[in-house]
Design a protein around this motif. Structure first.
Motif, PDB file in Angstrom:
ATOM      1  N   CYS A 428     -11.084  -6.914   1.118  1.00 11.45           N
ATOM      2  CA  CYS A 428     -10.917  -5.803   0.152  1.00 11.45           C
ATOM      3  C   CYS A 428      -9.689  -4.963   0.481  1.00 11.45           C
ATOM      4  CB  CYS A 428     -12.169  -4.932   0.159  1.00 11.45           C
ATOM      5  SG  CYS A 428     -13.632  -5.751  -0.498  1.00 11.45           S
ATOM      6  N   LEU A 429      -9.454  -4.727   1.789  1.00 13.07           N
ATOM      7  CA  LEU A 429      -8.294  -3.921   2.181  1.00 13.07           C
ATOM      8  C   LEU A 429      -6.993  -4.607   1.805  1.00 13.07           C
ATOM      9  CD1 LEU A 429      -9.482  -2.678   5.685  1.00 13.07           C
ATOM     10  CD2 LEU A 429      -9.030  -1.256   3.690  1.00 13.07           C
ATOM     11  N   GLN A 430      -6.946  -5.943   2.002  1.00 15.02           N
ATOM     12  CA  GLN A 430      -5.727  -6.654   1.592  1.00 15.02           C
ATOM     13  C   GLN A 430      -5.488  -6.509   0.097  1.00 15.02           C
ATOM     14  OE1 GLN A 430      -6.192 -10.657   2.943  1.00 15.02           O
ATOM     15  NE2 GLN A 430      -5.889 -10.147   5.141  1.00 15.02           N
ATOM     16  N   GLU A 431      -6.585  -6.623  -0.667  1.00 10.49           N
ATOM     17  CA  GLU A 431      -6.438  -6.441  -2.116  1.00 10.49           C
ATOM     18  C   GLU A 431      -5.971  -5.023  -2.445  1.00 10.49           C
ATOM     19  OE1 GLU A 431     -10.191  -7.449  -3.716  1.00 10.49           O
ATOM     20  OE2 GLU A 431      -9.969  -9.629  -3.414  1.00 10.49           O
ATOM     21  N   ARG A 432      -6.522  -4.025  -1.726  1.00 12.87           N
ATOM     22  CA  ARG A 432      -6.102  -2.632  -1.970  1.00 12.87           C
ATOM     23  C   ARG A 432      -4.632  -2.436  -1.618  1.00 12.87           C
ATOM     24  NH1 ARG A 432     -11.129   1.041   0.400  1.00 12.87           N
ATOM     25  NH2 ARG A 432     -12.676   0.426  -1.173  1.00 12.87           N
ATOM     26  N   GLU A 437       0.795  -1.330  -3.415  1.00 11.18           N
ATOM     27  CA  GLU A 437       2.199  -1.682  -3.599  1.00 11.18           C
ATOM     28  C   GLU A 437       2.585  -1.650  -5.074  1.00 11.18           C
ATOM     29  OE1 GLU A 437       2.702  -5.430  -1.755  1.00 11.18           O
ATOM     30  OE2 GLU A 437       2.802  -4.616   0.296  1.00 11.18           O
ATOM     31  N   THR A 438       1.670  -2.146  -5.918  1.00 13.50           N
ATOM     32  CA  THR A 438       1.949  -2.076  -7.365  1.00 13.50           C
ATOM     33  C   THR A 438       2.035  -0.626  -7.834  1.00 13.50           C
ATOM     34  OG1 THR A 438      -0.432  -2.269  -7.755  1.00 13.50           O
ATOM     35  CG2 THR A 438       0.850  -4.298  -7.793  1.00 13.50           C
ATOM     36  N   VAL A 439       1.129   0.225  -7.262  1.00 15.53           N
ATOM     37  CA  VAL A 439       1.171   1.657  -7.635  1.00 15.53           C
ATOM     38  C   VAL A 439       2.476   2.281  -7.189  1.00 15.53           C
ATOM     39  CG1 VAL A 439       0.114   3.891  -7.171  1.00 15.53           C
ATOM     40  CG2 VAL A 439      -1.339   1.921  -7.691  1.00 15.53           C
ATOM     41  N   ARG A 440       2.944   1.911  -5.952  1.00 12.50           N
ATOM     42  CA  ARG A 440       4.210   2.451  -5.465  1.00 12.50           C
ATOM     43  C   ARG A 440       5.359   2.059  -6.384  1.00 12.50           C
ATOM     44  NH1 ARG A 440       8.161   0.483  -2.434  1.00 12.50           N
ATOM     45  NH2 ARG A 440       7.071  -1.464  -2.020  1.00 12.50           N
TER      46      ARG A 440
END
Length: 648
Positions: A428-432, A437-440
């Protein structure tokens, strides 16, 4: 203020850097507003060079008593240079360093500032990170313990843990001037709260201590409030005792002065009596000499009859004078007796006052005895409560042991479950991380959009400026045409007046008067033309000023946008702090037993404080009784010196 501005620009140029326009503008605004006692550079991003220049200027500066440097985004080196400059300053009383992300170097510099500066009375350090590095924070606490002028300190949101709180407690033991300290929204915890409570027994000057949002139990907070109330009561009672001692010392001095005056009056009367007695002795000697002269006169009565008559006359005169002097002496003695009776009456009144004071002291002793009895009753009740609390604690300990066993079993099961969930959580953390990164990337795109919007707004503002300039030019052209028409009309009127003067040469007097009137009108028109030209110049200046104002407003809007970004970052930090608080609140249920132990400790501390108050009351009563005894002895000694002996 202008010299300060010039010296700032000179220092920046000497260091090979250009002075910041925002700082120069702020100093210019201060010069125009004549606010010499306040240097406000809040929300201005200060570079290292500007911080160094300001530090050098503030070393020997006396103009500013308030320095506001909140949210200036200073680096570690810049903050160090600025704080080093303030170490030798003697004029600053209020210093605000809120929201500058001060860390290890900043904490060490602040410790040096508190150790060397002798003028700062209030220091604002909210929203910094002073408590993250323990060694540097210990240096800050050492400087606080050695300080002798600081009265107010704000340390909110500085990530201070229980070890930092212990260092602060050691500093508060040595400090004797700090009156208010704010430690809200830190991570002090139970251990730090206990350390602070233990240090308050040695600190007698602290009046206000705020500890909300630190995961401290309620009993420790109540103990802190009681200690603050006790310090306030102690200071109030100390001031009252000072006033009372001052009043009593004044009364004693007045009594001593009155007694000294009475003693001096009595000595004067005694000297007068001695002089009168010496005069009476002289008179007796003269009488003996007269008797001898009478014997000689009897032997020589035949030869000195005339001399006898003269001597008889002289003796009669002397006898009359002696009688008069004796009457005067009797009157003086009666006056002295009356004064002695009045002094005796005063002595009786003073003795009655002393008796009343003794009665009051007896009543106070009886009250003390009653309070002692009440305290014994309270101690007995508290002992009963302690026994009951101990029984409850034993029962709760048994329950706690059972709950611990159950919790261990549950913990083993939870460990197995956690080991299973760890793998899932890593995924889950890798997905987050990918999502973040997409949010950044999206945030960077938004920043670019905002920049484009700002550039578009700048273009619109420039277009509006061009439109405004064109409108001003059109208005100026219209006004010029209107003025030219007025000039043409006036020139036509002048020509008509000249023709009228040529036609009417016969009426010379009337024509001269009319020509004078027309000349006056021409002068008035010329004045109007000059006034209109001045108005045009003033309006041109106003338009230029409006253009400058629009530019300044655009810069202010840009600064507001930057401030909003910083505020959003602060809100994100607050959200993280609230999440931490939620996690800590989940662990507060496990610390219920520790809270109850703290309640017992607070009850014992209350007993100790009450015993200390009883001892203090005893010492005050003993001091008052000794003071009254000394006053009575001094009065008795003065009265024994003042009262004359009846044999004299």
């Amino acid at each position: 203020m202008e010299e300060f501005r010039r010296s700032y620009s000179r220092l920046c140029k000497d260091n090979g850097a250009e002075p910041q326009e925002a700082v120069l503008k702020q100093l210019h605004d201060l010069r125009e507003g004549h606010r010499k006692s306040k240097l406000d550079l809040a929300t201005q991003s200060l570079s290292v060079d500007t911080c160094g220049a300001l530090g050098k200027l503030l070393q020997n500066d006396i103009l500013f008593s308030v320095v506001l440097l909140s949210d200036c985004m200073m680096s570690e080196e810049g903050s160090k240079l600025l704080i080093q400059g303030l170490c030798s300053n003697t004029g600053v009383r209020y210093l605000d360093l809120k929201g500058n992300n001060l860390r290890a170097i900043g904490a060490e510099a602040l410790g040096k500032l508190l150790r060397q500066n002798k003028s700062i009375q209030s220091l604002i350090l909210e929203w910094n990170n002073l408590g993250v590095w323990e060694e540097s924070f210990s240096l800050f606490c050492e400087g606080l313990g050695a300080n002798t002028t600081l009265q107010q300190l704000d340390l909110r949101n500085n990530q201070i843990n229980h070890k930092g709180a212990e260092e602060l407690a050691m500093a508060l033991k040595n400090n004797s001037t700090l009156q208010e300290i704010d430690l809200r929204w830190n991570n002090i915890g139970i251990l730090g709260g206990r350390a602070i409570v233990n240090c308050l027994s040695n600190n007698k000057t602290l009046r206000k201590l705020e500890l909300a949002g630190n995961n401290i139990p309620g009993d420790i907070l109540k103990a802190v409030e009681q200690a603050m109330d006790h310090n306030l009561d102690r200071q109030v009672s100390f001031h009252e005792n000072q006033n009372r001692t001052y009043v009593l010392s004044k009364e004693v001095q007045n009594l001593k002065e009155e007694k000294s005056k009475q003693f001096l009056n009595l000595m004067d009367t005694i000297d007068k009596q001695r002089e009168e007695i010496s005069r009476n002795c002289r008179l007796q000697m003269t009488e003996a000499a007269l008797a001898l002269s009478e014997q000689k006169v009897q032997d020589l009565s035949e030869l000195l009859t005339t001399a006898q008559q003269e001597q008889i006359n002289l003796s009669q005169r002397q006898s009359k004078e002696l009688k008069l002097e004796q009457q005067e002496a009797a009157d003086r003695e009666s006056k002295l007796l009356k004064e002695l009776a009045a002094s005796n009456d005063r002595n009786m009144l003073l003795r009655n006052q002393v008796d009343e004071l003794e009665r009051k002291s007896k009543t106070q002793q009886e009250r003390l005895f009653m309070t002692k009895q009440e305290l014994t009753n309270m101690t007995a009740e508290l002992k009963l409560r302690l026994t009951q609390a101990e029984e409850r604690l034993e029962m709760e300990k048994r329950r706690f042991k059972q709950s611990l066993e159950d919790s261990e079993n549950l913990r083993l099961k939870e460990v197995e479950n956690m080991s299973r969930h760890m793998e899932e959580s890593e995924r889950c953390l890798q997905e987050r991380i990918q999502k973040l990164e997409t949010v950044r990337i999206s945030l960077e795109e938004e920043v670019s959009r905002v920049k484009k919007a700002i550039l578009a707004e700048r273009g619109q503002a420039e277009e509006e400026m061009m439109k405004a300039k064109n409108q001003v030019r059109l208005e100026m052209q219209q006004r010029m045409t209107h003025l030219e028409e007025k000039i043409r009309v006036t020139s036509q009127a002048r020509d008509e007046a000249q023709e009228y003067c040529l036609q009417q040469k016969q009426a010379v007097a009337e024509s001269q008067a009319k020509s004078n009137q027309m000349s006056l009108q021409m002068e008035a028109l010329r004045r109007q033309l000059e006034e209109l030209q001045q108005e045009l110049r003033n309006k041109e200046q106003e338009k230029v000023a409006e253009v400058n104002k629009v530019r300044v407003e655009l810069q202010e809007q840009i600064g507001h946008l930057q401030a909003e970004r910083t505020a959003q970052e602060g809100l994100k930090e607050k959200i993280t702090a609230l999440e931490r608080q939620i996690k800590v609140m989940s662990s507060s249920h496990r610390e219920a037993l520790l809270d109850r132990e703290g309640e017992n400790a607070s009850i014992r501390e209350k007993l100790r404080l009450k015993n200390a108050e009883i001892n203090r009351l005893r010492e005050e009563e003993a001091q008052r009784a000794s003071f009254l005894q000394n006053a009575i002895l001094a009065y008795v000694q003065g009265s024994s010196l003042g009262t004359p002996n009846p044999d004299k």
